[in-house]
Design a protein around this motif. Structure first.
Motif, short mmCIF file in Angstrom:
data_model
loop_
_atom_site.label_atom_id
_atom_site.label_comp_id
_atom_site.label_asym_id
_atom_site.label_seq_id
_atom_site.Cartn_x
_atom_site.Cartn_y
_atom_site.Cartn_z
N LYS A 1 0.82 -1.22 0.00
CA LYS A 1 0.00 0.00 0.00
C LYS A 1 0.85 1.26 0.00
N ARG A 2 1.88 1.24 -0.82
CA ARG A 2 2.79 2.39 -0.91
C ARG A 2 2.52 3.25 -2.15
N ILE A 3 1.55 2.82 -2.98
CA ILE A 3 1.19 3.58 -4.17
C ILE A 3 -0.07 4.39 -3.89
N VAL A 4 0.00 5.70 -4.10
CA VAL A 4 -1.19 6.56 -4.02
C VAL A 4 -1.54 7.00 -5.44
N GLN A 5 -2.84 7.03 -5.76
CA GLN A 5 -3.26 7.26 -7.12
C GLN A 5 -4.25 8.41 -7.26
N PRO A 6 -3.77 9.64 -7.33
CA PRO A 6 -4.67 10.76 -7.63
C PRO A 6 -5.15 10.65 -9.08
N ASN A 7 -6.14 11.46 -9.42
CA ASN A 7 -6.76 11.33 -10.74
C ASN A 7 -5.94 11.91 -11.89
N SER A 8 -5.03 12.83 -11.60
CA SER A 8 -4.29 13.46 -12.69
C SER A 8 -2.82 13.58 -12.35
N VAL A 9 -2.00 13.72 -13.40
CA VAL A 9 -0.57 13.89 -13.19
C VAL A 9 -0.28 15.26 -12.58
N GLY A 10 -1.22 16.20 -12.74
CA GLY A 10 -1.08 17.48 -12.06
C GLY A 10 -1.14 17.31 -10.55
N GLN A 11 -2.03 16.46 -10.07
CA GLN A 11 -2.13 16.18 -8.64
C GLN A 11 -0.92 15.39 -8.16
N VAL A 12 -0.40 14.51 -9.00
CA VAL A 12 0.82 13.78 -8.65
C VAL A 12 1.95 14.76 -8.40
N HIS A 13 2.10 15.72 -9.30
CA HIS A 13 3.16 16.71 -9.13
C HIS A 13 2.98 17.50 -7.84
N SER A 14 1.75 17.92 -7.55
CA SER A 14 1.49 18.69 -6.34
C SER A 14 1.84 17.90 -5.08
N GLN A 15 1.43 16.64 -5.05
CA GLN A 15 1.69 15.81 -3.88
C GLN A 15 3.18 15.55 -3.69
N THR A 16 3.88 15.34 -4.81
CA THR A 16 5.31 15.07 -4.72
C THR A 16 6.09 16.34 -4.37
N ALA A 17 5.69 17.47 -4.95
CA ALA A 17 6.36 18.74 -4.66
C ALA A 17 6.20 19.13 -3.20
N SER A 18 5.05 18.81 -2.62
CA SER A 18 4.78 19.18 -1.23
C SER A 18 5.42 18.23 -0.24
N GLY A 19 5.86 17.06 -0.72
CA GLY A 19 6.43 16.06 0.18
C GLY A 19 5.41 15.07 0.71
N ALA A 20 4.15 15.24 0.33
CA ALA A 20 3.11 14.29 0.75
C ALA A 20 3.43 12.90 0.19
N ALA A 21 4.03 12.86 -0.98
CA ALA A 21 4.55 11.61 -1.56
C ALA A 21 6.05 11.76 -1.72
N ASP A 22 6.79 10.70 -1.42
CA ASP A 22 8.25 10.77 -1.52
C ASP A 22 8.72 10.78 -2.96
#
Length: 255
Positions: free
Chosen positions: A162-183
């Motif tokens: 359960k280490r994969i999180v799946q937002p709906n868009s690659v824009g959300q992926v970028h936001s989560q990764t940029a904020s540190g919410a995802a490593d």
């Protein structure tokens, strides 16, 4: 005084004429291409006086909106499948308007310097918590990310843990990764490439052989009330200057 008033009246008439003839183009665009299209739209507006309104929506939801009559004039999708379906199956695209405008480059990225190594071995390690990958059912960059993890033999393990999180868009992926919410996150190169050519944090370019080409297509919606303006805008995107902007943003131009 009369001459001054005459000039002012002429200027006012010119401005009113320009405002009457200025039109608005409504475009729905894949989140990965939103920033690039903002640059293209800004130059188009400056050169023509028309207005371009952009809405960033991932491929699957954008298709659903358009199939249900959303009032957009043009669609810049992140894939081929959804525009092709809207065009050939649904008959909702202006005939002959669909074309491939860019091919995306997938990047495994972290906002933390040194976290991602040059071979992507970080995916096999346990010293991080979560990786963000857009939903592969609706987002092409998510499909590509899952293909890479599958090719490396880590996908099933990461799902089980359960280490994969799946937002709906690659824009959300970028936001989560940029904020540190995802490593870590699988993003589009265009989202992290800086004007000087650098990429902040740390990154790895998965070999292109590990995932299906991310070809992105655009089309004019059949119900548009501004078909000529839409054609003019797409011609601008396909011009040498348009191609220059797209390439500088981190895409290649499909053959």
């Amino acid at each position: 005084m009369f001459k001054t008033r005459h000039v002012l009246a002429w200027l006012l008439a010119a401005l009113l004429s320009a405002s009457v003839h200025a039109k608005e183009l409504k475009i729905v665009v894949a989140t990965n291409f939103l920033g690039t299209l903002q640059t293209l739209a800004a130059e188009f507006e400056k050169n023509t006086g028309h207005t371009v309104t952009l809405s960033g929506v991932s491929a699957g939801p954008a298709y659903a909106q358009l199939a249900n009559g959303a009032p957009y004039d043009v669609w810049f999708s992140a894939d081929v499948k959804n525009p092709e379906t809207l065009d050939l199956k649904d008959g909702l695209a202006l005939p002959g308007s669909r074309f491939s405008y860019a091919q995306g480059v997938l990047v495994l990225w972290s906002a933390t310097p040194g976290r991602v190594d040059a071979q992507g071995e970080v995916l096999k390690k346990d010293d991080w918590h979560h990786i963000a990958v857009s939903n592969p059912d609706i987002a092409p960059y998510g499909t590509a990310g899952h293909q890479v993890m599958g090719a490396l033999g880590v996908r099933d393990k990461l799902i089980e843990q359960k280490r994969i999180v799946q937002p709906n868009s690659v824009g959300q992926v970028h936001s989560q990764t940029a904020s540190g919410a995802a490593d870590l996150g699988f993003v589009a190169l265009a989202q992290v490439l800086q004007p000087d050519g650098s990429i902040p944090g740390s990154h790895w370019f998965p070999p292109a052989a590990l995932y299906s080409p991310i070809v992105q297509q655009a089309l004019i919606v059949k119900s548009t009330k501004e078909p000529e303006l839409a054609r003019e805008f797409l011609a601008w995107v396909r011009s040498p200057r348009g191609a220059e902007i797209i390439k500088a943003a981190g895409y290649t131009i499909p053959e």
